[in-house]
Scaffold this active site. Structure first.
Site, PDB file in Angstrom:
ATOM      1  N   TRP A 233      -6.524 -13.942  12.032  1.00  0.00           N
ATOM      2  CA  TRP A 233      -6.647 -12.474  12.043  1.00  0.00           C
ATOM      3  C   TRP A 233      -8.070 -12.013  12.265  1.00  0.00           C
ATOM      4  O   TRP A 233      -8.304 -10.971  12.852  1.00  0.00           O
ATOM      5  CB  TRP A 233      -6.076 -11.869  10.758  1.00  0.00           C
ATOM      6  CG  TRP A 233      -6.877 -12.060   9.507  1.00  0.00           C
ATOM      7  CD1 TRP A 233      -6.944 -13.188   8.743  1.00  0.00           C
ATOM      8  CD2 TRP A 233      -7.727 -11.102   8.858  1.00  0.00           C
ATOM      9  NE1 TRP A 233      -7.774 -12.989   7.666  1.00  0.00           N
ATOM     10  CE2 TRP A 233      -8.262 -11.712   7.700  1.00  0.00           C
ATOM     11  CE3 TRP A 233      -8.069  -9.775   9.138  1.00  0.00           C
ATOM     12  CZ2 TRP A 233      -9.140 -11.052   6.839  1.00  0.00           C
ATOM     13  CZ3 TRP A 233      -8.934  -9.112   8.269  1.00  0.00           C
ATOM     14  CH2 TRP A 233      -9.460  -9.750   7.138  1.00  0.00           C
TER      15      TRP A 233
ATOM     16  N   ASP B 110      -6.202 -14.704   2.119  1.00  0.00           N
ATOM     17  CA  ASP B 110      -7.335 -13.963   2.687  1.00  0.00           C
ATOM     18  C   ASP B 110      -8.134 -13.252   1.609  1.00  0.00           C
ATOM     19  O   ASP B 110      -7.655 -13.013   0.504  1.00  0.00           O
ATOM     20  CB  ASP B 110      -6.823 -12.912   3.694  1.00  0.00           C
ATOM     21  CG  ASP B 110      -5.894 -11.903   3.039  1.00  0.00           C
ATOM     22  OD1 ASP B 110      -5.070 -12.321   2.200  1.00  0.00           O
ATOM     23  OD2 ASP B 110      -5.980 -10.699   3.356  1.00  0.00           O
ATOM     24  N   GLU B 111      -9.351 -12.921   1.968  1.00  0.00           N
ATOM     25  CA  GLU B 111     -10.207 -12.004   1.207  1.00  0.00           C
ATOM     26  C   GLU B 111     -10.188 -12.286  -0.295  1.00  0.00           C
ATOM     27  O   GLU B 111      -9.854 -11.407  -1.086  1.00  0.00           O
ATOM     28  CB  GLU B 111      -9.771 -10.557   1.483  1.00  0.00           C
ATOM     29  CG  GLU B 111      -9.880 -10.189   2.959  1.00  0.00           C
ATOM     30  CD  GLU B 111      -9.426  -8.769   3.277  1.00  0.00           C
ATOM     31  OE1 GLU B 111     -10.056  -8.131   4.119  1.00  0.00           O
ATOM     32  OE2 GLU B 111      -8.418  -8.302   2.694  1.00  0.00           O
TER      33      GLU B 111
ATOM     34  N   GLU C  53      -2.109   1.367   4.427  1.00  0.00           N
ATOM     35  CA  GLU C  53      -2.949   2.239   3.592  1.00  0.00           C
ATOM     36  C   GLU C  53      -2.780   3.705   3.997  1.00  0.00           C
ATOM     37  O   GLU C  53      -2.730   4.597   3.155  1.00  0.00           O
ATOM     38  CB  GLU C  53      -4.438   1.870   3.746  1.00  0.00           C
ATOM     39  CG  GLU C  53      -4.846   0.603   3.032  1.00  0.00           C
ATOM     40  CD  GLU C  53      -4.752  -0.636   3.920  1.00  0.00           C
ATOM     41  OE1 GLU C  53      -3.959  -0.618   4.884  1.00  0.00           O
ATOM     42  OE2 GLU C  53      -5.454  -1.619   3.634  1.00  0.00           O
TER      43      GLU C  53
ATOM     44  N   ARG D 293       0.867  -1.188   0.000  1.00  0.00           N
ATOM     45  CA  ARG D 293       0.000   0.000   0.000  1.00  0.00           C
ATOM     46  C   ARG D 293       0.899   1.234   0.000  1.00  0.00           C
ATOM     47  O   ARG D 293       0.651   2.194  -0.702  1.00  0.00           O
ATOM     48  CB  ARG D 293      -0.940  -0.020   1.202  1.00  0.00           C
ATOM     49  CG  ARG D 293      -2.201  -0.861   1.000  1.00  0.00           C
ATOM     50  CD  ARG D 293      -1.941  -2.249   0.457  1.00  0.00           C
ATOM     51  NE  ARG D 293      -3.110  -3.058   0.293  1.00  0.00           N
ATOM     52  CZ  ARG D 293      -3.567  -3.941   1.199  1.00  0.00           C
ATOM     53  NH1 ARG D 293      -2.930  -4.135   2.340  1.00  0.00           N
ATOM     54  NH2 ARG D 293      -4.648  -4.648   0.937  1.00  0.00           N
TER      55      ARG D 293
ATOM     56  N   ASP E  91       0.486  -7.315  -3.368  1.00  0.00           N
ATOM     57  CA  ASP E  91      -0.929  -7.011  -3.118  1.00  0.00           C
ATOM     58  C   ASP E  91      -1.496  -6.316  -4.356  1.00  0.00           C
ATOM     59  O   ASP E  91      -0.770  -6.102  -5.333  1.00  0.00           O
ATOM     60  CB  ASP E  91      -1.096  -6.154  -1.848  1.00  0.00           C
ATOM     61  CG  ASP E  91      -2.386  -6.510  -1.118  1.00  0.00           C
ATOM     62  OD1 ASP E  91      -3.450  -6.460  -1.757  1.00  0.00           O
ATOM     63  OD2 ASP E  91      -2.327  -6.858   0.076  1.00  0.00           O
TER      64      ASP E  91
ATOM     65  N   PHE F 187      -1.966  -2.863  14.294  1.00  0.00           N
ATOM     66  CA  PHE F 187      -1.429  -1.577  14.721  1.00  0.00           C
ATOM     67  C   PHE F 187      -1.698  -0.469  13.698  1.00  0.00           C
ATOM     68  O   PHE F 187      -1.153   0.619  13.789  1.00  0.00           O
ATOM     69  CB  PHE F 187       0.072  -1.688  15.018  1.00  0.00           C
ATOM     70  CG  PHE F 187       0.395  -2.658  16.140  1.00  0.00           C
ATOM     71  CD1 PHE F 187      -0.597  -3.151  16.971  1.00  0.00           C
ATOM     72  CD2 PHE F 187       1.700  -3.067  16.365  1.00  0.00           C
ATOM     73  CE1 PHE F 187      -0.314  -4.040  18.000  1.00  0.00           C
ATOM     74  CE2 PHE F 187       2.008  -3.947  17.384  1.00  0.00           C
ATOM     75  CZ  PHE F 187       0.996  -4.439  18.207  1.00  0.00           C
TER      76      PHE F 187
ATOM     77  N   HIS G  59      -6.110 -10.608  -3.820  1.00  0.00           N
ATOM     78  CA  HIS G  59      -5.154  -9.497  -3.705  1.00  0.00           C
ATOM     79  C   HIS G  59      -4.063  -9.625  -4.774  1.00  0.00           C
ATOM     80  O   HIS G  59      -2.875  -9.467  -4.485  1.00  0.00           O
ATOM     81  CB  HIS G  59      -4.541  -9.463  -2.295  1.00  0.00           C
ATOM     82  CG  HIS G  59      -5.511  -8.983  -1.248  1.00  0.00           C
ATOM     83  ND1 HIS G  59      -5.979  -7.690  -1.209  1.00  0.00           N
ATOM     84  CD2 HIS G  59      -6.104  -9.629  -0.208  1.00  0.00           C
ATOM     85  CE1 HIS G  59      -6.820  -7.556  -0.183  1.00  0.00           C
ATOM     86  NE2 HIS G  59      -6.914  -8.716   0.426  1.00  0.00           N
TER      87      HIS G  59
ATOM     88  N   TRP H  51      -0.565  -2.705   8.508  1.00  0.00           N
ATOM     89  CA  TRP H  51      -1.026  -2.425   7.149  1.00  0.00           C
ATOM     90  C   TRP H  51      -0.842  -0.938   6.907  1.00  0.00           C
ATOM     91  O   TRP H  51      -1.046  -0.133   7.824  1.00  0.00           O
ATOM     92  CB  TRP H  51      -2.497  -2.844   6.997  1.00  0.00           C
ATOM     93  CG  TRP H  51      -2.702  -4.298   7.298  1.00  0.00           C
ATOM     94  CD1 TRP H  51      -3.153  -4.834   8.463  1.00  0.00           C
ATOM     95  CD2 TRP H  51      -2.413  -5.400   6.438  1.00  0.00           C
ATOM     96  NE1 TRP H  51      -3.173  -6.205   8.376  1.00  0.00           N
ATOM     97  CE2 TRP H  51      -2.725  -6.584   7.143  1.00  0.00           C
ATOM     98  CE3 TRP H  51      -1.927  -5.517   5.126  1.00  0.00           C
ATOM     99  CZ2 TRP H  51      -2.567  -7.857   6.592  1.00  0.00           C
ATOM    100  CZ3 TRP H  51      -1.770  -6.782   4.576  1.00  0.00           C
ATOM    101  CH2 TRP H  51      -2.089  -7.934   5.302  1.00  0.00           C
TER     102      TRP H  51
HETATM  103  C1  ACM Z   1      -5.956  -9.188   6.395  1.00  0.00           C
HETATM  104  O1  ACM Z   1      -5.970  -8.270   7.222  1.00  0.00           O
HETATM  105  N1  ACM Z   1      -6.645  -9.081   5.266  1.00  0.00           N
HETATM  106  C2  ACM Z   1      -5.231 -10.412   6.631  1.00  0.00           C
END
Ligand code: ACM
Ligand code: ZN
Length: 751
Positions: free
Chosen positions: A385, A318-319, A462, A156, A185, A411, A256, A460
């Site tokens: 997670w 994930d996702e 962003e 990100r 990602d 965090f 992702h 993360w």
């Molecule tokens: C995640 O926060 N998508 C692992």
């Protein structure tokens, strides 16, 4: 002589200012004077690993105190020495004795590094003028968990290899040992893969980024990106090894994947074209599980494996939306051919295929907890997670688990009130919450618990556009997670930790490491005495709440133009109040100035009943505490209902003259939060006959918070009934189309 006898007979328990707290510390009498004349004796001078640690320690001394210690061979009758005795096997453990005439450390490699980390903190803590007066003590220390990790998303936002090295320094400083490097990602592919050059030529660059919060939906048009060459990666891996940190690379699949698809569109279910994504979020275009995709991923992983010597490879998982797979003829054929039940089993098939490949190459896979869906591959470890449930399920199936629940280990969440913190994704994860995390859930039996490898903090990025912002968000929460994964559960002591953290923030300053000081921030609560109905404003702070303040600490009230005063006791609210407060230590301000607005009204502290209780996710707020819900970020002031209307009845306890009611609502359509489609308002003298207020409201807004103000002919009344009707289903073309929207309310002001 007497002194020696005393020092060996009497020992007292005390807390040294060391983070993470050592397993066992015994204080002795006396102290050791550490100064530029102190010399280091490497007893086993052939131990290269220990020599390397001594050099790192000397480098630190040189940087921050301007001198190095001389390294000598043992000579009799010398004092002011640090003896380093190696041990047979290298581990994170160390033993450490400070005596008046010498310091003796027993450790090797990683253990010696850890001993020096403790020593550095003690030196800093006791340094006066030209020397540190180290208290005599005996420390025996080892880790609670084998996986003590920190994650960093470099997709990100991108961070240079030198910044990544600094991050590794932090990990190592806290006696942690895993760096989870999130390398790919939707918004960027960050690792050079020789066989597929377009991954970084194209996939590492995007045409713009989101600015402000996601919900603002604003973008810049600046080309943004970066990547690590394989040479960079080798350098970082070697650096991490020298700091006793293992790097776990993450190559995301099957979701992702947009940056990879932008470079190699043939790996998707449809033709594309695809672009490296500018927006944050979860996207439908993912890897299609066709032979070319597996060939590509396996080739990528071959290069990744050759770069990272650690045992684990993180494959994301994930996702991953199943939208494209549902419509893809190849995917549907594969589901039939392999006898899979649905697209979830197809995801499991995807991960299992990769797992077989990695197992063949003597690597273990780890993935986010979605890899449980449709069945776990036989050897896979799970990173939990979405809460700890995934981790519990995996441990019950005897799979290894790393705990990293969003609630305690993310965090990127706010660490203080959003009004005084830099923009963050949302959430609220203050220091003490991280500290309270226990990676071993009650739900597991003794055997299952042995599958919990440890825990890690995730970062993360962003909203973290610079490395300073990374440090700010990581620290001091990393100190808390280090104690979660290092120190024994039975030593847990929030007061002690907070006291040490206050000192530790000074140590971070000394080491020139950016960090948050939000533990000094002031929080506010309004409470009503249930017998007198008097309402009070309470000022709070985590240090005061936990007796971790010093005697000279105080909270200073700064009330607009009113003279400042020390906060001593709860303040009775008899009128509106607009001001703020700040933490002071020995007359100096710490943390941020935290503002507070109290809107006095007749309903303050009165009884409210709801026909339908609010959602358990947002049920902490109080609609009659004089504090309006914060916007545009959501804080705990708000009450919310999902797809339901709010009906509240307020009992003012006596007949009063009523002439105005204002209701606050939040609008944030990206997050499915819609304004009400209708509000009904009634007054009553007896809670039986209700008279509707028919005048239309005056609607005003600031930062997504809408006020519906009703003014009407003065009316006697004791009860006020407010019906706030939730908006209908989310319309097509909007986020969450077809779902029931959220209704957020706070406050109801009655005058
Ligand atoms: C995640 O926060 N998508 C692992
Ligand atoms: Zn497909």
């Amino acid at each position: 002589m007497l002194f020696l006898i005393l020092s060996s007979c009497f020992s007292v328990k005390a807390q040294l200012n060391i983070i993470p707290a050592p397993v066992s510390t015994d204080m002795m009498f006396g102290n050791f004077k550490f100064n530029s004349n102190t010399k280091i004796v490497l007893v086993d001078d052939v131990d290269e690993k220990n020599k390397a640690e001594v050099l790192f320690f000397n480098e630190w001394l040189q940087n921050y105190y301007g001198y190095k210690l001389e390294l000598i061979n043992y000579t009799k009758n010398q004092k002011n020495l640090i003896y380093i005795n190696s041990v047979k096997n290298e581990s994170e453990k160390y033993e450490f004795q400070i005596k008046p005439e010498q310091i003796v450390i027993k450790a090797k490699g990683e253990g010696l590094k850890n001993a020096f980390e403790s020593l550095k903190q003690l030196i800093f803590d006791t340094y006066q003028q030209h020397e540190a007066i180290l208290p005599a003590c005996y420390i025996s220390d080892s880790a609670r968990f084998e996986w003590r990790g920190m994650h960093l998303d470099v997709c990100r936002h991108f961070f240079s290899k030198d910044e990544v090295k600094k991050y590794i320094d932090l990990i190592s400083m806290y006696k942690m040992n895993v760096f989870h490097w999130h390398l790919t990602d939707d918004q960027g592919w960050r690792i050079e893969i020789k066989k597929y050059p377009m991954l970084t030529q194209k996939g590492a660059w995007r045409k713009g980024s989101m600015i402000g919060h996601y919900t603002d939906h604003k973008f810049d048009t600046l080309r943004y990106g970066g990547f690590y060459t394989q040479q960079d990666i080798k350098e970082v891996v070697a650096y991490a090894a020298s700091k006793h940190v293992t790097i776990i690379p993450e190559i995301e699949m099957p979701g992702h994947a947009l940056a990879a698809l932008a470079a190699y569109p043939e790996l998707a279910c449809n033709d594309g074209p695809f672009e490296v994504e500018k927006k944050w979020g979860v996207f439908d275009d993912v890897f299609c599980p066709k032979p070319e995709t597996f060939e590509f991923l396996e080739n990528v992983l071959l290069e990744v494996m050759s770069l990272f010597p650690g045992q684990f490879i993180h494959i994301g998982g994930d996702e991953c939306p199943k939208t494209r797979w549902k419509k893809c003829s190849h995917c549907q054929k594969l589901i039939k051919e392999k006898g899979l039940k649905d697209e979830h089993e197809l995801q499991s098939y995807f991960i299992q295929t990769i797992e077989k490949f990695l197992t063949k190459h003597q690597k273990k896979i780890i993935g986010w907890d979605e890899i449980l869906e449709g069945g776990l591959p036989p050897q896979a470890a799970v990173m939990s997670w979405r809460g700890t449930e995934g981790g519990i399920a995996a441990a019950k199936q005897h799979h290894e688990v790393v705990m990293t629940p969003g609630s305690h280990c993310y965090f990127d969440h706010y660490q203080g009130h959003p009004a005084v913190e830099p923009l963050a994704i949302g959430g609220f994860t203050p220091l003490e919450k991280v500290y309270h995390f226990n990676p071993v859930p009650e739900a597991l039996n003794e055997n299952e618990r042995s599958f919990i490898l440890g825990a890690q903090g995730n970062l993360w990025t962003e909203y973290l556009t610079s490395f300073d912002a990374v440090c700010y968000n990581a620290l001091p929460r990393m100190a808390a997670i280090s104690e979660v994964v290092w120190s024994p559960e039975q030593n847990k002591d929030l007061t002690g930790f907070l006291k040490r953290t206050k000192k530790h923030l000074k140590y971070l300053n000394f080491n020139k490491i950016p960090h948050s000081e939000s533990l000094y921030n002031i929080t506010y609560k309004v409470k009503t005495d249930s017998s007198t109905y008097k309402t009070y404003l309470y000022l709070n702070n985590v240090l005061f709440e936990n007796n971790a303040n010093d005697s000279t600490d105080l909270i200073m009230l700064l009330a607009g133009s009113r003279a400042t005063q020390t906060y001593k006791e709860p303040i009775m609210i008899t009128s509106s109040f607009h001001g703020g407060a700040q933490y002071f230590t020995a007359g100096k301000p710490f943390g941020k100035y935290c503002g507070i607005d109290i809107y006095y009204h007749k309903g303050l502290g009165k009884k409210i009943t709801f026909t339908e209780p609010p959602s358990t996710y947002y049920n902490k707020g109080n609609l009659l505490d004089g504090m309006r819900g914060y916007a545009p970020r959501i804080n705990e002031e708000w009450l919310a209902w999902t797809g339901k209307d709010m009906e509240a009845t307020i009992d003012l306890k006596r007949i009063d003259t009523l002439s105005a009611v204002t209701i606050g609502c939040l609008k944030n359509e990206t997050d499915w939060i819609y304004l009400p489609h209708k509000i009904e308002l009634y007054t009553s003298a007896d809670n039986n006959t209700f008279t509707p207020i028919t005048t239309p409201p005056n609607i005003t807004s600031t930062k997504d918070r809408y006020s519906y103000s009703y003014t009407f002919k003065p009316t006697p009344g004791r009860y006020v009934k407010v019906k706030v009707y939730c908006a209908p289903l989310i319309p097509a073309e909007k986020n969450g189309a077809g779902n029931r929207p959220w209704l957020f309310v706070d406050e109801i002001e009655i005058n």
